[in-house]
Scaffold this motif. Structure first.
Motif, PDB file in Angstrom:
ATOM      1  N   GLU A  79       0.822  -1.216   0.000  1.00  0.00           N
ATOM      2  CA  GLU A  79       0.000   0.000   0.000  1.00  0.00           C
ATOM      3  C   GLU A  79       0.855   1.264   0.000  1.00  0.00           C
ATOM      4  O   GLU A  79       0.336   2.369   0.149  1.00  0.00           O
ATOM      5  N   ARG A  80       2.154   1.123  -0.191  1.00  0.00           N
ATOM      6  CA  ARG A  80       3.040   2.276  -0.137  1.00  0.00           C
ATOM      7  C   ARG A  80       2.948   3.088  -1.425  1.00  0.00           C
ATOM      8  O   ARG A  80       2.994   2.542  -2.527  1.00  0.00           O
ATOM      9  N   VAL A  81       2.824   4.395  -1.294  1.00  0.00           N
ATOM     10  CA  VAL A  81       2.722   5.299  -2.435  1.00  0.00           C
ATOM     11  C   VAL A  81       4.129   5.623  -2.943  1.00  0.00           C
ATOM     12  O   VAL A  81       5.050   5.819  -2.159  1.00  0.00           O
ATOM     13  N   VAL A  82       4.284   5.673  -4.259  1.00  0.00           N
ATOM     14  CA  VAL A  82       5.562   6.074  -4.853  1.00  0.00           C
ATOM     15  C   VAL A  82       5.640   7.595  -4.791  1.00  0.00           C
ATOM     16  O   VAL A  82       4.938   8.298  -5.527  1.00  0.00           O
ATOM     17  N   ARG A  83       6.483   8.084  -3.918  1.00  0.00           N
ATOM     18  CA  ARG A  83       6.482   9.517  -3.588  1.00  0.00           C
ATOM     19  C   ARG A  83       6.825  10.404  -4.784  1.00  0.00           C
ATOM     20  O   ARG A  83       6.327  11.535  -4.899  1.00  0.00           O
ATOM     21  N   GLU A  84       7.650   9.900  -5.714  1.00  0.00           N
ATOM     22  CA  GLU A  84       8.075  10.722  -6.849  1.00  0.00           C
ATOM     23  C   GLU A  84       6.941  11.015  -7.836  1.00  0.00           C
ATOM     24  O   GLU A  84       7.044  11.946  -8.636  1.00  0.00           O
ATOM     25  N   LEU A  85       5.879  10.214  -7.794  1.00  0.00           N
ATOM     26  CA  LEU A  85       4.797  10.406  -8.753  1.00  0.00           C
ATOM     27  C   LEU A  85       3.814  11.480  -8.312  1.00  0.00           C
ATOM     28  O   LEU A  85       3.134  12.090  -9.144  1.00  0.00           O
ATOM     29  N   GLY A 127      19.787   2.299 -12.106  1.00  0.00           N
ATOM     30  CA  GLY A 127      20.652   2.025 -13.244  1.00  0.00           C
ATOM     31  C   GLY A 127      21.035   3.272 -13.997  1.00  0.00           C
ATOM     32  O   GLY A 127      21.121   4.365 -13.417  1.00  0.00           O
ATOM     33  N   ILE A 128      21.278   3.127 -15.298  1.00  0.00           N
ATOM     34  CA  ILE A 128      21.694   4.251 -16.137  1.00  0.00           C
ATOM     35  C   ILE A 128      20.630   5.344 -16.111  1.00  0.00           C
ATOM     36  O   ILE A 128      19.438   5.064 -16.195  1.00  0.00           O
ATOM     37  N   GLN A 129      21.072   6.587 -16.024  1.00  0.00           N
ATOM     38  CA  GLN A 129      20.135   7.690 -15.871  1.00  0.00           C
ATOM     39  C   GLN A 129      19.404   8.026 -17.177  1.00  0.00           C
ATOM     40  O   GLN A 129      18.185   8.150 -17.194  1.00  0.00           O
ATOM     41  N   TYR A 130      20.115   8.194 -18.263  1.00  0.00           N
ATOM     42  CA  TYR A 130      19.570   8.557 -19.581  1.00  0.00           C
ATOM     43  C   TYR A 130      18.871   9.917 -19.601  1.00  0.00           C
ATOM     44  O   TYR A 130      19.029  10.693 -20.537  1.00  0.00           O
ATOM     45  N   PHE A 131      18.042  10.221 -18.610  1.00  0.00           N
ATOM     46  CA  PHE A 131      17.390  11.530 -18.572  1.00  0.00           C
ATOM     47  C   PHE A 131      17.018  11.863 -17.127  1.00  0.00           C
ATOM     48  O   PHE A 131      16.938  10.981 -16.269  1.00  0.00           O
ATOM     49  N   ASP A 132      16.840  13.147 -16.874  1.00  0.00           N
ATOM     50  CA  ASP A 132      16.423  13.621 -15.560  1.00  0.00           C
ATOM     51  C   ASP A 132      14.925  13.922 -15.576  1.00  0.00           C
ATOM     52  O   ASP A 132      14.341  14.190 -16.634  1.00  0.00           O
ATOM     53  N   THR A 133      14.329  13.885 -14.416  1.00  0.00           N
ATOM     54  CA  THR A 133      12.904  14.213 -14.309  1.00  0.00           C
ATOM     55  C   THR A 133      12.651  15.645 -14.773  1.00  0.00           C
ATOM     56  O   THR A 133      13.339  16.580 -14.355  1.00  0.00           O
ATOM     57  N   ASN A 134      11.676  15.789 -15.676  1.00  0.00           N
ATOM     58  CA  ASN A 134      11.263  17.105 -16.151  1.00  0.00           C
ATOM     59  C   ASN A 134       9.742  17.068 -16.322  1.00  0.00           C
ATOM     60  O   ASN A 134       9.232  16.531 -17.298  1.00  0.00           O
ATOM     61  N   ILE A 135       9.053  17.607 -15.343  1.00  0.00           N
ATOM     62  CA  ILE A 135       7.581  17.546 -15.334  1.00  0.00           C
ATOM     63  C   ILE A 135       6.998  18.258 -16.544  1.00  0.00           C
ATOM     64  O   ILE A 135       5.998  17.805 -17.126  1.00  0.00           O
ATOM     65  N   GLN A 136       7.631  19.371 -16.966  1.00  0.00           N
ATOM     66  CA  GLN A 136       7.128  20.116 -18.117  1.00  0.00           C
ATOM     67  C   GLN A 136       7.172  19.269 -19.388  1.00  0.00           C
ATOM     68  O   GLN A 136       6.307  19.378 -20.262  1.00  0.00           O
ATOM     69  N   LYS A 137       8.190  18.421 -19.510  1.00  0.00           N
ATOM     70  CA  LYS A 137       8.315  17.543 -20.676  1.00  0.00           C
ATOM     71  C   LYS A 137       7.555  16.235 -20.503  1.00  0.00           C
ATOM     72  O   LYS A 137       7.466  15.435 -21.435  1.00  0.00           O
ATOM     73  N   GLY A 138       7.028  16.007 -19.307  1.00  0.00           N
ATOM     74  CA  GLY A 138       6.276  14.781 -19.055  1.00  0.00           C
ATOM     75  C   GLY A 138       7.163  13.570 -18.796  1.00  0.00           C
ATOM     76  O   GLY A 138       6.725  12.430 -18.965  1.00  0.00           O
ATOM     77  N   GLU A 139       8.415  13.806 -18.370  1.00  0.00           N
ATOM     78  CA  GLU A 139       9.386  12.722 -18.180  1.00  0.00           C
ATOM     79  C   GLU A 139       9.759  12.596 -16.707  1.00  0.00           C
ATOM     80  O   GLU A 139      10.207  13.571 -16.087  1.00  0.00           O
ATOM     81  N   ILE A 140       9.563  11.391 -16.158  1.00  0.00           N
ATOM     82  CA  ILE A 140       9.865  11.152 -14.740  1.00  0.00           C
ATOM     83  C   ILE A 140      10.836   9.991 -14.623  1.00  0.00           C
ATOM     84  O   ILE A 140      10.543   8.882 -15.080  1.00  0.00           O
ATOM     85  N   ARG A 141      11.973  10.223 -14.016  1.00  0.00           N
ATOM     86  CA  ARG A 141      12.988   9.183 -13.807  1.00  0.00           C
ATOM     87  C   ARG A 141      13.142   8.922 -12.315  1.00  0.00           C
ATOM     88  O   ARG A 141      13.520   9.812 -11.549  1.00  0.00           O
ATOM     89  N   ILE A 142      12.832   7.692 -11.896  1.00  0.00           N
ATOM     90  CA  ILE A 142      12.961   7.289 -10.482  1.00  0.00           C
ATOM     91  C   ILE A 142      14.138   6.336 -10.403  1.00  0.00           C
ATOM     92  O   ILE A 142      14.007   5.132 -10.606  1.00  0.00           O
ATOM     93  N   ASN A 143      15.310   6.865 -10.139  1.00  0.00           N
ATOM     94  CA  ASN A 143      16.546   6.079 -10.172  1.00  0.00           C
ATOM     95  C   ASN A 143      16.908   5.611  -8.767  1.00  0.00           C
ATOM     96  O   ASN A 143      17.792   6.152  -8.106  1.00  0.00           O
ATOM     97  N   ARG A 144      16.205   4.589  -8.314  1.00  0.00           N
ATOM     98  CA  ARG A 144      16.465   3.973  -7.014  1.00  0.00           C
ATOM     99  C   ARG A 144      15.854   2.592  -6.987  1.00  0.00           C
ATOM    100  O   ARG A 144      15.092   2.215  -7.891  1.00  0.00           O
TER     101      ARG A 144
END
Length: 251
Positions: A79-85, A127-144
Motif C-alpha cells: 500500500e506504499r505510495v511512490v512519492r516521486e509520482l 541504473g543508467i540515468q539517460y534523462f532527468d525528471t522534467n515535469i514540463q516535458k512529461g518525463e519522470i525518472r525514479i533512479n532507485r
C-alpha cells in the motif's frame, strides 16, 4: 544430482563499465561457462536457449521450465505510495533495472516523437540515468531501488507498460504486467514472442518510430483487457511445480 539453470547463455549489451565492473562481469561469464560444462542437468526458461543448449551439449539432459513469477505477497498487499509520482496517474511505465539491453534510451526517443503527449513517461528502477525528471516535458525518472510494497501502486496507476528490450534471454517482468492486467507493449525479441498473451502488442525491436506509433495506438485503445487466465497459465505455483517435477523425473 546437480541441476543448473542457465539464465544468460550469451552476455547482454551494456554501456561501458568501470574496470571493477568489467572484472566482475568476466568472472560471472567464466563461472557460467564452467557450470554449463561440468553440470550434467541443465534447464532454462528460454526456448531459444533450450535449442542452443541441446545443440551445444548433445550428451547432457537439457529441459525447459517456466520462469518463476516475480509477484510476492508483499507486492500483492503493498500500500506504499511512490512519492516521486505525487498523484500522477495514467502514465507509460517501464519498471526494472536500467541497462543498455533494456532499451530505455529507445523508449525515451520514441516518447519524444509523440505529438500529443497525454501521458507521462515513467522509468522506475536503479541504473543508467539517460534523462532527468522534467515535469514540463512529461518525463519522470525514479533512479532507485523500488520496494515490493510500492509496486502495486506503480503498476495499478499506469496506463500501459512497455518493455523495449534490445535482447532478453529470460525475464520475469511479464509476470508483473500480467498479474496487474495492464496493457502491454513489448519488442519482438524471441523470449517475449514465446510468452505474450493475445492482448499484448509488439513492435520491431530497435525501431523508435514503430515503438512511438504502437505507444500512441496502445494509449488510445478503449477495449477492456480480457484476463483469460494468462497469469495463472504461465506463473501459477501449480505450473511451476509441474515443470520441476517433470525436470527431476526426466533427469
Amino acid at each position: 544430482s546437480v541441476y543448473y539453470t542457465v539464465h544468460d547463455l550469451w552476455p547482454h549489451e551494456g554501456e561501458r563499465k568501470s574496470l571493477t565492473e568489467r572484472l566482475i562481469s568476466c568472472y560471472i561469464n567464466w563461472s557460467t561457462k564452467i557450470n554449463m560444462r561440468i553440470i550434467p542437468n541443465l534447464t532454462t526458461s528460454s526456448r531459444t536457449q533450450y535449442i542452443a543448449l541441446k545443440n551445444r551439449y548433445p550428451s547432457k539432459k537439457v529441459n525447459m521450465t517456466c520462469f518463476p513469477t516475480l509477484v510476492t505477497s508483499q507486492i500483492v498487499s503493498g500500500e506504499r505510495v511512490v512519492r516521486e509520482l505525487n498523484g500522477i496517474t495514467n502514465y507509460i511505465l517501464f519498471f526494472g533495472s536500467v541497462d543498455k539491453y533494456k532499451g530505455v534510451d529507445l523508449l525515451l526517443s520514441a516518447y519524444r516523437l509523440l505529438r500529443n503527449k497525454s501521458s507521462f513517461l515513467v522509468v522506475a528502477g536503479k541504473g543508467i540515468q539517460y534523462f532527468d525528471t522534467n515535469i514540463q516535458k512529461g518525463e519522470i525518472r525514479i533512479n532507485r531501488f523500488i520496494e515490493d510494497n510500492e509496486l502495486k501502486y506503480l503498476y495499478e496507476n499506469a496506463a500501459i507498460v512497455v518493455y523495449p528490450y534490445r535482447s532478453a534471454t529470460m525475464s520475469g517482468v511479464l509476470s508483473l504486467a500480467y498479474y496487474f492486467k495492464k496493457k502491454l507493449l513489448v519488442s519482438d525479441i524471441p523470449f517475449f514472442i514465446d510468452n505474450i498473451s493475445l492482448q499484448t502488442s509488439v513492435f520491431q525491436s530497435g525501431n523508435i518510430y514503430d515503438l512511438s506509433e504502437k505507444i500512441r495506438v496502445k494509449l488510445n485503445e478503449t477495449s477492456h483487457i480480457e484476463d483469460n487466465g494468462y497469469y495463472e497459465k504461465l506463473y501459477s505455483t501449480d505450473t511451476l511445480i509441474t515443470g520441476y517435477k517433470h525436470l527431476y523425473n526426466k533427469s
